[in-house]
Design an enzyme around this catalytic site. Structure first.
Site, short mmCIF file in Angstrom:
data_model
loop_
_atom_site.label_atom_id
_atom_site.label_comp_id
_atom_site.label_asym_id
_atom_site.label_seq_id
_atom_site.Cartn_x
_atom_site.Cartn_y
_atom_site.Cartn_z
N GLU A 156 28.18 -29.33 -10.58
CA GLU A 156 28.06 -30.78 -10.67
C GLU A 156 27.67 -31.23 -12.07
O GLU A 156 28.20 -32.24 -12.57
CB GLU A 156 27.05 -31.28 -9.64
CG GLU A 156 27.54 -31.16 -8.21
CD GLU A 156 26.53 -31.62 -7.19
OE1 GLU A 156 25.38 -31.93 -7.59
OE2 GLU A 156 26.87 -31.69 -5.99
N HIS A 190 29.22 -37.93 -3.51
CA HIS A 190 28.38 -37.51 -2.39
C HIS A 190 28.59 -38.37 -1.14
O HIS A 190 28.00 -38.09 -0.10
CB HIS A 190 26.90 -37.57 -2.80
CG HIS A 190 26.50 -36.47 -3.75
ND1 HIS A 190 26.80 -36.51 -5.08
CD2 HIS A 190 25.83 -35.30 -3.54
CE1 HIS A 190 26.33 -35.42 -5.67
NE2 HIS A 190 25.75 -34.67 -4.76
#
Length: 323
Positions: A156, A190
């Site tokens: 990420e 997310h």
């Protein structure tokens, strides 16, 4: 002086904001979409995202996605900005390593989490496990721990910090706007957990699912702002990877409720009525005392974080001058 000095001779920015945005959306989709293309990675009422087989396959997909995005970004930096190999490594935050920046970033984050660290180390008596390395070993011995503390933070931060930030720095966008905008991609990435949660919890009403996802989007975006700020100020992707792993370990700080010591597992203890009453009174007083210390440290940590935010993130390797 900062890493963007070599661009100052250009009369026009090498990239447009629209082009950087299109690449950012493409990278985000490339990161998330493979999770749902295969039955081995797609959650269902009978298959959790925490299943070892799902985690292993997702890590493989994510590794491929991040590698492809990295190659594309390096090409854009070289072709559109005429950046040298060294400039590219510096823009990506890969070189130089900067161990001082890593240490200062972790210290700043630890100050913010002073209360939760006290709760885990002292109140819950985990410090002995830390010294023995037991906590680290147990965490990294499971696929969930490997995802949360290694694969997740590394992939990420490389994608949403190391790749997206330099692309936006090659546009007319100011560094402050880059810090505020690029974490939105991180937060959006997310949102897919909403779909996963609905799949794996089919009997849960829709409203709580939406609220849960909005909360998750909010705190991932806030963390994204912090991580991007660190990345721009330090020019160090290793620092933000370790800070990300630390925050995953610490979790969201407790902001309400009573802090209680961890209860040791053991056999029943026989006490008389008077002993039982005095013991409960001592436990209440002890819990109140620890709660007071915790919340004082929580506030002190927030104040200290604000006070040292600029000092502990100052670095000659900064990617841009902000503030």
């Amino acid at each position: 002086m900062n890493i963007l000095t070599y661009l100052e001779e250009e009369t026009l920015p090498p990239l447009s904001v629209a082009f950087a945005g299109i690449l950012s959306v493409a990278y985000t989709v490339l990161y998330v979409l493979p999770f749902y293309l295969s039955a081995t990675t797609r959650p269902s009422p009978t298959l959790s995202r925490d299943a070892p087989s799902v985690i292993r396959t997702r890590i493989r997909f994510v590794s491929i996605s991040v590698t492809l995005a990295t190659i594309a970004t390096i090409y854009v930096l070289a072709a559109c900005a005429n950046a040298s190999h060294l400039d590219i490594l510096r823009l990506l935050g890969w070189y130089p390593i900067g161990l001082v920046e890593v240490a200062k970033s972790l210290l700043l984050t630890a100050i913010l989490f002073a209360g939760p660290i006290l709760e885990k180390a002292v109140i819950e008596s985990r410090w002995k496990d830390w010294l023995r390395g037991q906590t680290l070993y147990e965490s990294l011995s499971s696929w969930i721990g490997w995802r949360n503390y290694v694969a997740g933070p590394v992939s990420e931060e490389i994608l949403f910090r190391s790749l997206l930030v330099p692309l936006h720095f090659l546009t007319p966008m100011s560094p402050t706007r880059v810090i505020l905008l690029t974490p939105l991609y991180f937060g959006i990435a997310h949102v897919h957990h909403f779909y996963e949660f609905v799949l794996t919890h089919p009997h849960t009403p829709l409203a709580p699912c939406i609220i849960r996802s909005l909360i998750q989007f909010s705190y991932t975006t806030i963390f994204g702002w912090y991580a991007t700020f660190l990345f721009v100020r330090t020019g160090n992707v290793i620092a933000v990877i370790l800070v990300h792993a630390f925050c995953n370990w610490a979790g969201l700080p407790r902001v309400w409720g009573q802090v209680e010591p961890r209860v040791a597992i053991g056999g029943p203890v026989c006490r008389g009525k008077e002993d039982s009453g005095s013991e409960e009174s001592r436990e209440r007083k002890g819990s109140l005392g620890w709660s007071t210390v915790y919340y004082v440290l929580l506030v002190a940590g927030a104040v200290g974080f604000q006070q040292y935010l600029w000092t502990l993130t100052q670095s000659p390797r900064a990617l841009a001058n902000i503030g």
